[in-house]
Motif scaffolding. Sequence first.
Motif, PDB file in Angstrom:
ATOM      1  N   ARG A  82       2.834   2.078   4.320  1.00  0.00           N
ATOM      2  CA  ARG A  82       3.824   1.931   3.246  1.00  0.00           C
ATOM      3  C   ARG A  82       4.240   0.476   3.073  1.00  0.00           C
ATOM      4  O   ARG A  82       4.405  -0.010   1.951  1.00  0.00           O
ATOM      5  CB  ARG A  82       5.045   2.794   3.536  1.00  0.00           C
ATOM      6  CG  ARG A  82       4.816   4.236   3.214  1.00  0.00           C
ATOM      7  CD  ARG A  82       6.026   5.143   3.323  1.00  0.00           C
ATOM      8  NE  ARG A  82       7.302   4.510   3.395  1.00  0.00           N
ATOM      9  CZ  ARG A  82       8.300   4.918   4.179  1.00  0.00           C
ATOM     10  NH1 ARG A  82       8.137   5.947   4.970  1.00  0.00           N
ATOM     11  NH2 ARG A  82       9.458   4.298   4.174  1.00  0.00           N
ATOM     12  N   ASP A  85       1.582  -1.418   1.220  1.00  0.00           N
ATOM     13  CA  ASP A  85       1.652  -1.132  -0.213  1.00  0.00           C
ATOM     14  C   ASP A  85       2.806  -1.900  -0.866  1.00  0.00           C
ATOM     15  O   ASP A  85       2.648  -2.485  -1.942  1.00  0.00           O
ATOM     16  CB  ASP A  85       1.828   0.364  -0.466  1.00  0.00           C
ATOM     17  CG  ASP A  85       0.606   1.176  -0.066  1.00  0.00           C
ATOM     18  OD1 ASP A  85      -0.478   0.567   0.101  1.00  0.00           O
ATOM     19  OD2 ASP A  85       0.739   2.404   0.094  1.00  0.00           O
ATOM     20  N   GLN A  88       1.971  -5.540  -1.311  1.00  0.00           N
ATOM     21  CA  GLN A  88       1.131  -5.793  -2.478  1.00  0.00           C
ATOM     22  C   GLN A  88       1.960  -5.783  -3.765  1.00  0.00           C
ATOM     23  O   GLN A  88       1.781  -6.627  -4.641  1.00  0.00           O
ATOM     24  CB  GLN A  88       0.015  -4.753  -2.571  1.00  0.00           C
ATOM     25  CG  GLN A  88      -1.052  -4.919  -1.526  1.00  0.00           C
ATOM     26  CD  GLN A  88      -2.099  -3.828  -1.585  1.00  0.00           C
ATOM     27  OE1 GLN A  88      -1.940  -2.824  -2.281  1.00  0.00           O
ATOM     28  NE2 GLN A  88      -3.177  -4.008  -0.841  1.00  0.00           N
TER      29      GLN A  88
END
Length: 108
Positions: A82, A85, A88
């Motif tokens: 997580r 992500d 990003q």
Amino acid sequence: MKARECWNILLSKAQRQLQDAQAGLARAQQTHQSLEQSLSRIEQLYSDYRAQAHTPAAAQQGMHDALNQRQFLAQLDQLRTRLSDELQKSAQACQQQRLALIEAERAR
């Protein structure tokens, strides 16, 4: 309203937009840096617990303790995913803020 006053108002508006864009970029970079630090801490914690699972003392653990440790490692792995992500998304947000800053500088 005179023409000169209009230009002053437009200039001050452009400067406010530039300051807002700079502040937004600073916030985005701070968030990105915070996420990087969190990911680093989680990876360190994961590797520490992973190494602890392979020690001779771990072989003497009860079945319940071993299952708890595996479950904790799985949770850390999910958290790591997580955070990657989110990192990003944060990088994309930083890029968007940079583009907004460039646009605000152009408008000024």
